[in-house]
Design a protein around this motif. Structure first.
Motif, PDB file in Angstrom:
ATOM      1  N   GLU A  17       0.767  -1.045  -0.066  1.00  0.00           N
ATOM      2  CA  GLU A  17      -0.180  -0.084   0.202  1.00  0.00           C
ATOM      3  C   GLU A  17       0.818   1.333  -0.091  1.00  0.00           C
ATOM      4  O   GLU A  17       0.364   2.378  -0.189  1.00  0.00           O
ATOM      5  CB  GLU A  17      -0.936   0.123   1.034  1.00  0.00           C
ATOM      6  CG  GLU A  17      -1.786  -0.976   1.157  1.00  0.00           C
ATOM      7  CD  GLU A  17      -2.973  -1.116   0.222  1.00  0.00           C
ATOM      8  OE1 GLU A  17      -3.468  -0.097  -0.442  1.00  0.00           O
ATOM      9  OE2 GLU A  17      -3.268  -2.258  -0.521  1.00  0.00           O
ATOM     10  N   GLU A  18       2.184   1.172   0.292  1.00  0.00           N
ATOM     11  CA  GLU A  18       3.236   2.168   0.276  1.00  0.00           C
ATOM     12  C   GLU A  18       2.950   2.899   1.656  1.00  0.00           C
ATOM     13  O   GLU A  18       3.927   3.324   2.214  1.00  0.00           O
ATOM     14  CB  GLU A  18       2.802   3.359  -0.874  1.00  0.00           C
ATOM     15  CG  GLU A  18       3.384   2.616  -2.213  1.00  0.00           C
ATOM     16  CD  GLU A  18       3.184   3.496  -3.488  1.00  0.00           C
ATOM     17  OE1 GLU A  18       3.179   4.728  -3.324  1.00  0.00           O
ATOM     18  OE2 GLU A  18       3.456   3.061  -4.630  1.00  0.00           O
ATOM     19  N   GLN A  19       1.953   3.379   2.142  1.00  0.00           N
ATOM     20  CA  GLN A  19       1.818   3.849   3.451  1.00  0.00           C
ATOM     21  C   GLN A  19       0.343   3.544   4.060  1.00  0.00           C
ATOM     22  O   GLN A  19      -0.642   3.415   3.169  1.00  0.00           O
ATOM     23  CB  GLN A  19       1.968   5.341   3.327  1.00  0.00           C
ATOM     24  CG  GLN A  19       0.905   6.085   2.594  1.00  0.00           C
ATOM     25  CD  GLN A  19       1.253   7.658   2.575  1.00  0.00           C
ATOM     26  OE1 GLN A  19       2.104   7.933   2.975  1.00  0.00           O
ATOM     27  NE2 GLN A  19       0.092   8.437   2.195  1.00  0.00           N
ATOM     28  N   MET A  20       0.393   3.280   5.425  1.00  0.00           N
ATOM     29  CA  MET A  20      -1.008   3.195   5.943  1.00  0.00           C
ATOM     30  C   MET A  20      -1.104   3.796   7.316  1.00  0.00           C
ATOM     31  O   MET A  20       0.226   3.884   8.026  1.00  0.00           O
ATOM     32  CB  MET A  20      -1.149   1.729   6.204  1.00  0.00           C
ATOM     33  CG  MET A  20      -1.458   1.049   4.678  1.00  0.00           C
ATOM     34  SD  MET A  20      -1.828  -0.826   5.070  1.00  0.00           S
ATOM     35  CE  MET A  20      -3.273  -0.746   5.635  1.00  0.00           C
ATOM     36  N   CYS A  21      -2.144   3.987   7.837  1.00  0.00           N
ATOM     37  CA  CYS A  21      -2.185   4.718   9.261  1.00  0.00           C
ATOM     38  C   CYS A  21      -2.399   3.346  10.309  1.00  0.00           C
ATOM     39  O   CYS A  21      -2.977   2.250   9.676  1.00  0.00           O
ATOM     40  CB  CYS A  21      -3.430   5.553   9.457  1.00  0.00           C
ATOM     41  SG  CYS A  21      -4.804   4.986   9.058  1.00  0.00           S
ATOM     42  N   PRO A  22      -2.216   3.393  11.511  1.00  0.00           N
ATOM     43  CA  PRO A  22      -2.615   2.365  12.469  1.00  0.00           C
ATOM     44  C   PRO A  22      -3.682   1.773  12.355  1.00  0.00           C
ATOM     45  O   PRO A  22      -4.141   0.718  12.499  1.00  0.00           O
ATOM     46  CB  PRO A  22      -1.922   2.875  13.827  1.00  0.00           C
ATOM     47  CG  PRO A  22      -0.898   3.976  13.495  1.00  0.00           C
ATOM     48  CD  PRO A  22      -1.540   4.533  12.160  1.00  0.00           C
ATOM     49  N   CYS A  23      -4.835   2.640  12.457  1.00  0.00           N
ATOM     50  CA  CYS A  23      -6.226   2.346  12.276  1.00  0.00           C
ATOM     51  C   CYS A  23      -6.728   1.414  11.076  1.00  0.00           C
ATOM     52  O   CYS A  23      -7.189   0.273  11.288  1.00  0.00           O
ATOM     53  CB  CYS A  23      -7.145   3.592  12.314  1.00  0.00           C
ATOM     54  SG  CYS A  23      -7.131   4.669  11.067  1.00  0.00           S
TER      55      CYS A  23
END
Length: 86
Positions: A17-23
Motif C-alpha cells: 500500500e506504500e503507506q498506512m495509518c495504524p487504524c
C-alpha cells in the motif's frame, strides 16, 4: 525484528500500500490500534519504517534506505505463499 509474524505482515502491507495509518492496519490485521502501534514503534525504533503526520493522522511507510533489503524478502515470501496455496 521482522521475524515476528505481525511485524512481517505490517511490512508486507506497507510494501503493498506504500503507506498506512495504524487504524487501517488494525482493521486489516484484526488487532487493536494500541497493539498495532506497539509493533510500529518497534519497527520505527529499528529504523525500518518512518512516519508522516497529515493533520491528526499518522501514516507509516517503509524507510527508503531499507527497501533494497526488505522488498526482496517480501517478494520471496509472497512467492512461497502462492506455491503453498496452489
Amino acid at each position: 525484528l521482522a521475524g515476528n509474524e505481525v511485524r512481517l505482515k505490517i511490512l508486507f502491507l506497507l510494501y503493498k500500500e506504500e503507506q498506512m495509518c495504524p487504524c487501517d492496519l488494525s482493521d486489516v490485521l484484526d488487532m487493536t490500534v494500541p497493539a498495532v502501534s506497539q509493533h510500529l514503534r518497534k519497527l520505527k525504533d529499528a529504523r525500518m519504517v518512518v512516519d508522516k503526520k497529515v493533520g491528526q493522522s499518522i501514516f507509516y511507510s517503509i524507510k527508503t534506505e531499507n527497501t533494497e533489503t526488505i522488498i526482496p524478502v517480501l517478494i520471496a515470501l509472497v512467492g512461497k505463499t502462492h506455491k503453498v496455496i496452489k
